[in-house]
Design a protein around this motif. Structure first.
Motif, PDB file in Angstrom:
ATOM      1  N   ALA A 110       0.822  -1.206   0.000  1.00 57.97           N
ATOM      2  CA  ALA A 110       0.000   0.000   0.000  1.00 57.97           C
ATOM      3  C   ALA A 110       0.859   1.261   0.000  1.00 57.97           C
ATOM      4  N   VAL A 111       1.940   1.255   0.745  1.00 58.80           N
ATOM      5  CA  VAL A 111       2.801   2.438   0.812  1.00 58.80           C
ATOM      6  C   VAL A 111       3.439   2.717  -0.552  1.00 58.80           C
ATOM      7  N   GLU A 112       3.714   1.669  -1.322  1.00 58.91           N
ATOM      8  CA  GLU A 112       4.258   1.852  -2.672  1.00 58.91           C
ATOM      9  C   GLU A 112       3.241   2.562  -3.569  1.00 58.91           C
ATOM     10  N   ALA A 113       1.970   2.200  -3.421  1.00 58.15           N
ATOM     11  CA  ALA A 113       0.912   2.862  -4.200  1.00 58.15           C
ATOM     12  C   ALA A 113       0.848   4.345  -3.850  1.00 58.15           C
ATOM     13  N   MET A 114       0.933   4.653  -2.568  1.00 63.96           N
ATOM     14  CA  MET A 114       0.892   6.052  -2.138  1.00 63.96           C
ATOM     15  C   MET A 114       2.067   6.824  -2.735  1.00 63.96           C
ATOM     16  N   LYS A 115       3.254   6.247  -2.694  1.00 63.29           N
ATOM     17  CA  LYS A 115       4.431   6.916  -3.253  1.00 63.29           C
ATOM     18  C   LYS A 115       4.274   7.133  -4.756  1.00 63.29           C
ATOM     19  N   LYS A 116       3.736   6.131  -5.440  1.00 63.09           N
ATOM     20  CA  LYS A 116       3.550   6.251  -6.887  1.00 63.09           C
ATOM     21  C   LYS A 116       2.535   7.343  -7.220  1.00 63.09           C
ATOM     22  N   MET A 117       1.488   7.463  -6.410  1.00 61.66           N
ATOM     23  CA  MET A 117       0.482   8.506  -6.628  1.00 61.66           C
ATOM     24  C   MET A 117       1.074   9.901  -6.450  1.00 61.66           C
ATOM     25  N   GLU A 118       2.000  10.038  -5.527  1.00 66.93           N
ATOM     26  CA  GLU A 118       2.569  11.346  -5.211  1.00 66.93           C
ATOM     27  C   GLU A 118       3.767  11.717  -6.082  1.00 66.93           C
ATOM     28  N   SER A 119       4.245  10.797  -6.912  1.00 70.17           N
ATOM     29  CA  SER A 119       5.471  11.043  -7.673  1.00 70.17           C
ATOM     30  C   SER A 119       5.263  12.035  -8.817  1.00 70.17           C
ATOM     31  N   PRO A 120       6.360  12.712  -9.219  1.00 67.37           N
ATOM     32  CA  PRO A 120       6.291  13.657 -10.346  1.00 67.37           C
ATOM     33  C   PRO A 120       5.920  12.938 -11.638  1.00 67.37           C
ATOM     34  N   PRO A 121       5.397  13.612 -12.621  1.00 72.10           N
ATOM     35  CA  PRO A 121       5.362  15.068 -12.747  1.00 72.10           C
ATOM     36  C   PRO A 121       4.214  15.716 -11.987  1.00 72.10           C
ATOM     37  N   SER A 122       3.146  14.998 -11.702  1.00 75.88           N
ATOM     38  CA  SER A 122       2.061  15.576 -10.914  1.00 75.88           C
ATOM     39  C   SER A 122       1.355  14.454 -10.171  1.00 75.88           C
ATOM     40  N   PRO A 123       0.829  14.750  -8.986  1.00 77.63           N
ATOM     41  CA  PRO A 123       0.151  13.711  -8.215  1.00 77.63           C
ATOM     42  C   PRO A 123      -1.138  13.255  -8.896  1.00 77.63           C
ATOM     43  N   VAL A 124      -1.511  12.008  -8.634  1.00 71.24           N
ATOM     44  CA  VAL A 124      -2.767  11.454  -9.142  1.00 71.24           C
ATOM     45  C   VAL A 124      -3.577  10.926  -7.970  1.00 71.24           C
ATOM     46  N   GLN A 125      -4.865  10.750  -8.187  1.00 74.43           N
ATOM     47  CA  GLN A 125      -5.786  10.311  -7.136  1.00 74.43           C
ATOM     48  C   GLN A 125      -6.085   8.817  -7.188  1.00 74.43           C
ATOM     49  N   PHE A 126      -5.617   8.145  -8.230  1.00 72.01           N
ATOM     50  CA  PHE A 126      -5.957   6.732  -8.410  1.00 72.01           C
ATOM     51  C   PHE A 126      -4.876   6.032  -9.211  1.00 72.01           C
ATOM     52  N   LEU A 127      -4.834   4.706  -9.058  1.00 70.77           N
ATOM     53  CA  LEU A 127      -3.954   3.864  -9.866  1.00 70.77           C
ATOM     54  C   LEU A 127      -4.729   2.619 -10.286  1.00 70.77           C
ATOM     55  N   PRO A 128      -4.808   2.338 -11.590  1.00 67.16           N
ATOM     56  CA  PRO A 128      -5.363   1.052 -12.002  1.00 67.16           C
ATOM     57  C   PRO A 128      -4.435  -0.065 -11.530  1.00 67.16           C
ATOM     58  N   VAL A 129      -5.013  -1.145 -11.095  1.00 66.65           N
ATOM     59  CA  VAL A 129      -4.242  -2.306 -10.646  1.00 66.65           C
ATOM     60  C   VAL A 129      -4.354  -3.354 -11.741  1.00 66.65           C
ATOM     61  N   ILE A 130      -3.188  -3.758 -12.256  1.00 61.31           N
ATOM     62  CA  ILE A 130      -3.187  -4.707 -13.370  1.00 61.31           C
ATOM     63  C   ILE A 130      -2.247  -5.871 -13.102  1.00 61.31           C
ATOM     64  N   LYS A 131      -2.597  -7.022 -13.672  1.00 65.06           N
ATOM     65  CA  LYS A 131      -1.714  -8.191 -13.648  1.00 65.06           C
ATOM     66  C   LYS A 131      -0.647  -8.007 -14.716  1.00 65.06           C
ATOM     67  N   ASP A 132       0.328  -8.899 -14.710  1.00 67.13           N
ATOM     68  CA  ASP A 132       1.439  -8.812 -15.660  1.00 67.13           C
ATOM     69  C   ASP A 132       0.992  -8.749 -17.108  1.00 67.13           C
ATOM     70  N   ASP A 133      -0.102  -9.396 -17.441  1.00 69.45           N
ATOM     71  CA  ASP A 133      -0.568  -9.423 -18.830  1.00 69.45           C
ATOM     72  C   ASP A 133      -1.503  -8.252 -19.155  1.00 69.45           C
ATOM     73  N   ASN A 134      -1.434  -7.195 -18.347  1.00 69.37           N
ATOM     74  CA  ASN A 134      -2.203  -5.961 -18.539  1.00 69.37           C
ATOM     75  C   ASN A 134      -3.709  -6.151 -18.353  1.00 69.37           C
ATOM     76  N   ILE A 135      -4.097  -7.204 -17.636  1.00 68.65           N
ATOM     77  CA  ILE A 135      -5.508  -7.433 -17.319  1.00 68.65           C
ATOM     78  C   ILE A 135      -5.874  -6.565 -16.113  1.00 68.65           C
ATOM     79  N   LEU A 136      -6.908  -5.764 -16.270  1.00 70.12           N
ATOM     80  CA  LEU A 136      -7.371  -4.897 -15.199  1.00 70.12           C
ATOM     81  C   LEU A 136      -8.052  -5.726 -14.124  1.00 70.12           C
ATOM     82  N   ILE A 137      -7.617  -5.541 -12.883  1.00 71.63           N
ATOM     83  CA  ILE A 137      -8.265  -6.274 -11.788  1.00 71.63           C
ATOM     84  C   ILE A 137      -8.800  -5.356 -10.695  1.00 71.63           C
ATOM     85  N   GLY A 138      -8.450  -4.072 -10.745  1.00 73.99           N
ATOM     86  CA  GLY A 138      -8.950  -3.183  -9.711  1.00 73.99           C
ATOM     87  C   GLY A 138      -8.434  -1.775  -9.863  1.00 73.99           C
TER      88      GLY A 138
END
Length: 150
Positions: A110-138
């Motif tokens: 979870a902390v990795e997701a928070m860091k990724k959301m806050e990283s440059p170039p600009s913060p985001v409010q969400f991250l799609p969660v995908i498996k290795d084969d680019n299948i959306l799971i959440g």
């Protein structure tokens, strides 16, 4: 005058943070029971606007095999309207979406997701969660992480 009862032992303020910090996103999904809202890339703008009641702030755009194509936010809508004018009504969501969104694995902490959301170039409010084969799971949202105690 009586004496005050002993002050109860309180958990460390960092205890909950450390607990959530070590939680994988997959476990957060199970505890929050998120309903996933996604949209197919061939929807036009009018159809997409009819279906945008998910309250997440973004549409997850997929193909027929549930592969993530991109994300579509109100910012994407504004940029496309500015660039295309009335031509926007001839475009599909797949043509207007951000085809290179930040994503994260379900095994990430979870902390990795928070860091990724806050990283440059600009913060985001969400991250799609995908498996290795680019299948959306959440999707993981900043609000969801904060609500979980991170």
């Amino acid at each position: 005058m009586g004496s005050l009862p002993p002050f109860p032992d309180l958990p460390s303020p960092n205890a909950k943070f450390q607990q959530v910090d070590q939680t994988t996103l997959l476990n957060l999904f199970k505890s929050q029971q998120n309903q996933l809202n996604y949209f197919f890339q061939n929807l036009n703008l009018s159809q997409a606007l009819t279906l945008t009641g998910c309250g997440c702030g973004c549409l997850l755009v997929v193909d027929g095999g549930s592969h993530l194509i991109g994300t579509f936010t109100d910012g994407d809508l504004r940029r496309t309207l500015k660039a295309s004018g009335e031509g926007i009504f001839k475009l599909t969501v797949g043509e207007m979406c951000n085809r290179n969104p930040r994503t994260i694995s379900p095994d990430a902490m979870a902390v990795e997701a928070m860091k990724k959301m806050e990283s440059p170039p600009s913060p985001v409010q969400f991250l799609p969660v995908i498996k290795d084969d680019n299948i959306l799971i959440g999707i993981v949202t900043l609000h969801g992480l904060v609500s979980a105690g991170l």
